[in-house]
Design an enzyme around this catalytic site. Sequence first.
Site, mmCIF file in Angstrom:
data_model
loop_
_atom_site.group_PDB
_atom_site.id
_atom_site.type_symbol
_atom_site.label_atom_id
_atom_site.label_comp_id
_atom_site.label_asym_id
_atom_site.label_seq_id
_atom_site.Cartn_x
_atom_site.Cartn_y
_atom_site.Cartn_z
ATOM 1 N N CYS A 1 0.831 -1.301 -0.027
ATOM 2 C CA CYS A 1 0.087 -0.012 -0.270
ATOM 3 C C CYS A 1 0.766 1.286 0.009
ATOM 4 O O CYS A 1 1.864 1.213 0.463
ATOM 5 C CB CYS A 1 -0.935 0.083 1.313
ATOM 6 S SG CYS A 1 -2.295 -1.386 1.264
ATOM 7 N N CYS B 1 2.287 -8.865 7.009
ATOM 8 C CA CYS B 1 0.950 -8.217 7.269
ATOM 9 C C CYS B 1 0.098 -9.271 7.494
ATOM 10 O O CYS B 1 -1.245 -9.111 7.731
ATOM 11 C CB CYS B 1 0.584 -7.306 5.988
ATOM 12 S SG CYS B 1 0.274 -8.582 4.483
HETATM 13 S S1 ADX Z 1 3.149 -8.861 1.962
HETATM 14 O O1 ADX Z 1 2.588 -9.964 2.902
HETATM 15 O O2 ADX Z 1 4.389 -8.412 2.345
HETATM 16 O O3 ADX Z 1 2.093 -7.948 1.592
HETATM 17 P P1 ADX Z 1 4.388 -9.218 -0.453
HETATM 18 O O4 ADX Z 1 4.056 -7.788 -0.879
HETATM 19 O O5 ADX Z 1 5.929 -9.546 -0.110
HETATM 20 O O6 ADX Z 1 3.472 -9.657 0.634
HETATM 21 O O7 ADX Z 1 3.865 -10.150 -1.582
HETATM 22 C C1 ADX Z 1 4.241 -11.536 -1.593
HETATM 23 C C2 ADX Z 1 3.067 -12.142 -2.510
HETATM 24 O O8 ADX Z 1 1.965 -12.004 -1.738
HETATM 25 C C3 ADX Z 1 3.079 -11.664 -3.858
HETATM 26 O O9 ADX Z 1 3.688 -12.060 -4.775
HETATM 27 C C4 ADX Z 1 1.477 -12.046 -4.008
HETATM 28 O O10 ADX Z 1 1.413 -13.448 -4.547
HETATM 29 C C5 ADX Z 1 0.957 -11.985 -2.608
HETATM 30 N N1 ADX Z 1 0.370 -10.597 -2.601
HETATM 31 C C6 ADX Z 1 0.932 -9.400 -1.694
HETATM 32 N N2 ADX Z 1 0.028 -8.318 -1.931
HETATM 33 C C7 ADX Z 1 -1.291 -8.884 -2.640
HETATM 34 C C8 ADX Z 1 -2.370 -8.305 -2.938
HETATM 35 N N3 ADX Z 1 -2.629 -6.883 -2.743
HETATM 36 N N4 ADX Z 1 -3.139 -8.744 -3.904
HETATM 37 C C9 ADX Z 1 -2.823 -9.980 -4.211
HETATM 38 N N5 ADX Z 1 -1.824 -10.686 -3.661
HETATM 39 C C10 ADX Z 1 -1.002 -10.309 -3.107
HETATM 40 FE FE1 SF4 Z 2 -2.225 -1.258 3.540
HETATM 41 FE FE2 SF4 Z 2 -1.636 -2.740 5.845
HETATM 42 FE FE3 SF4 Z 2 -1.077 -0.026 5.248
HETATM 43 FE FE4 SF4 Z 2 -3.603 -0.577 5.890
HETATM 44 S S1 SF4 Z 2 -1.722 -1.109 7.230
HETATM 45 S S2 SF4 Z 2 -2.721 0.523 4.355
HETATM 46 S S3 SF4 Z 2 -3.718 -2.790 4.592
HETATM 47 S S4 SF4 Z 2 -0.285 -2.066 4.262
#
Ligand code: ADX
Ligand code: SF4
Length: 237
Positions: free
Chosen positions: A203, A231
């Site tokens: 985000c 997250c």
């Molecule tokens: S996160 O856990 O930190 O948010 P990251 O950005 O590293 O994840 O992404 C790892 C994998 O999680 C991506 O390759 C995708 O498969 C999935 N992913 C993360 N964010 C999203 C999203 N907003 N929508 C769909 N899949 C997501």
């Molecule tokens: Fe996105 Fe998590 Fe930040 Fe909320 S706290 S804006 S869901 S990354």
Amino acid sequence: MDNELKSIFQNLLSESTQDKPIAEVLKALTYAFPDEVCFSTSFSFEDQVITEMVKNLPLKIFTLDTGRLFEETYNTWNLTRSKYKVNIKAYYPDPGELEPFVQINGPDSFYRSVDNRKTCCDIRKVHPLKRALKGNKVWITGLRAEHSAARENLSPFEWDESNQIIKFHPLLFWTTDEVRDYIQQNQIPYNNLHDKGFVSIGCAPCTRAIQPGEDFRAGRWWWEDAGKKECGLHVHQ
Ligand code: ADX
Ligand code: SF4
């Protein structure tokens, strides 16, 4: 599944597929689990590579639109739709959860406490993810070992206990250069924030560019301790 069974299962699948081309493994999964394979894309570098690989396969592609994504991410989403003509389903936060949370805490409460941040991630990502995964047996992701210490020890195939699903990370052991080269060679549209120092993109209010040499996750939730920077989409037991 208990830990011993879990590790036997993960090793069995990971070892039996390790020398096989990724395209074949992906195809085999869609044969073995018709209508039960899904791929989550955040339109990151890695996810764009996977989209190119699965573009003709019968699987479900979805994204979690948190409502707080970068403009550049929406641009990449548009470019991906035009180039691949794939059907990407977007999942949104439940207004019944989001509206009272924002009304009470304001739009940017994630900067004030880890609890607020986790609740925001739960509402905007984790709960929609649960809906997206429903009815599927295999979940393909773009996780890479280089992303973080927690991801270094993963296997390409994992049993995800909390979501009761098999996860497959086809690019787990790819380096950043390999990802970049594949993108270039196949003329894949990508998020141009990757050219501006952004490595891992989530985000907008919670992601920033990193300096050369900094940890990949340093640009995510930079105001929190390193150990808390997941997250909840990917819980590594
Ligand atoms: S996160 O856990 O930190 O948010 P990251 O950005 O590293 O994840 O992404 C790892 C994998 O999680 C991506 O390759 C995708 O498969 C999935 N992913 C993360 N964010 C999203 C999203 N907003 N929508 C769909 N899949 C997501
Ligand atoms: Fe996105 Fe998590 Fe930040 Fe909320 S706290 S804006 S869901 S990354």
